[in-house]
Write a protein that holds these residues in place. Structure first.
Motif, short mmCIF file in Angstrom:
data_model
loop_
_atom_site.label_atom_id
_atom_site.label_comp_id
_atom_site.label_asym_id
_atom_site.label_seq_id
_atom_site.Cartn_x
_atom_site.Cartn_y
_atom_site.Cartn_z
N GLY A 178 0.67 -1.27 0.06
CA GLY A 178 -0.08 -0.03 -0.04
C GLY A 178 0.82 1.21 -0.20
O GLY A 178 2.07 1.28 0.32
N ASP A 179 0.24 2.20 -0.34
CA ASP A 179 0.94 3.79 -0.52
C ASP A 179 0.44 4.51 0.81
O ASP A 179 -1.16 4.66 0.96
N PHE A 180 1.20 5.53 1.51
CA PHE A 180 0.65 6.26 2.36
C PHE A 180 1.34 7.47 2.44
O PHE A 180 2.48 7.73 2.16
N SER A 181 0.54 8.53 2.70
CA SER A 181 1.07 9.90 2.76
C SER A 181 0.36 10.83 3.69
O SER A 181 -0.63 10.63 4.18
N ASN A 182 0.89 12.10 3.93
CA ASN A 182 0.12 13.19 4.59
C ASN A 182 -0.54 12.77 5.99
O ASN A 182 -1.61 12.85 6.19
N LEU A 183 0.54 12.36 6.79
CA LEU A 183 0.18 11.74 8.29
C LEU A 183 0.11 12.90 9.29
O LEU A 183 1.01 13.53 9.39
N THR A 184 -0.99 13.19 9.95
CA THR A 184 -1.10 14.16 10.77
C THR A 184 -1.80 13.46 12.23
O THR A 184 -2.76 12.74 12.12
N ILE A 185 -1.14 13.63 13.37
CA ILE A 185 -1.54 12.82 14.72
C ILE A 185 -1.96 14.29 15.56
O ILE A 185 -0.73 15.00 15.75
#
Length: 220
Positions: free
Chosen positions: A209-216
């Motif tokens: 999978g592809d993952f981006s733009n993470l905000t916690i």
């Protein structure tokens, strides 16, 4: 459902009126990789450099894979990220793990993109899933609590597209919103006993999978 939605709204209001100061952290995934700030479990990782999505790609492999984000200890708050799977039946399960104790003990919300546009309502109702490992796998939850921990997504995204996921995690309730929708696609009662821990991108058996733009956003 109405009660749970109201609970979610109340939690979001808490972020603005509470005496607690939310800790918002925007994760630069490329910088994390450069600084060796991502721990990869059972996958290979490469970089994505698209205009709006500078993130990471996890390879396909047997078994579950996780990309733990180092330096994050998360309990309650909001996790937001973009994810892209594939329209390949039974081979695309993509999402995020949280409250991670180790590689076998964590909660997760994940998508099944190949179910997004299914004409069969039963299959489409399995578009988004909650699990809590090791005790509450999707098989256990589906058998004991049919339809309670998985749901359709309306409107349904394109199976091969980037999907924005927003997860509001309270002490006992987890609500997931897709692509900016005001109504949650899935609201569940938390099943696991671990209430704080690691956060990481998650892929299930045989999928990448592809993952981006993470905000916690943390509010403990």
């Amino acid at each position: 459902m109405k009660r749970l939605i109201l609970s979610t709204i109340g939690f979001l209001t808490l972020l603005t009126i509470s005496s607690f100061t939310p800790e918002v952290r925007v994760i630069n995934l490329h910088k994390q990789v450069k600084n060796k700030g991502i721990e990869i479990v059972n996958r290979e990782m490469s970089l994505i450099k698209e205009r709006s999505h500078k993130g990471i790609r996890l390879s396909k492999a047997y078994g579950e894979g996780i990309a733990w984000i180092k330096g994050i200890e998360f309990s309650t708050g909001i996790i937001e990220f973009d994810v892209r799977g594939e329209n390949i039946k039974q081979h695309s399960f993509v999402g995020i793990a949280f409250h991670g104790k180790d590689t076998t003990t964590f909660d997760a919300i994940y998508l099944r993109p190949f179910q997004f546009k299914e004409s069969d309502e039963t299959l489409r109702s399995r578009s988004i899933q909650y699990i809590s490992l090791p005790d509450y796998t999707w098989r256990v939850l589906r058998a004991k609590f049919p339809t309670k921990f998985e749901h359709a997504i309306d409107p349904s995204p394109e199976p091969d597209s980037w999907v924005r996921v927003r997860i509001v995690i309270e002490k006992s309730t987890i609500s997931t919103f897709i692509n900016g929708n005001k109504e949650p696609s899935l609201v569940v009662e938390k099943m696991g006993n671990v209430t704080s821990g690691l956060v990481g991108f998650y892929v299930a058996d045989t999928s990448g999978g592809d993952f981006s733009n993470l905000t916690i956003t943390k509010i403990d």
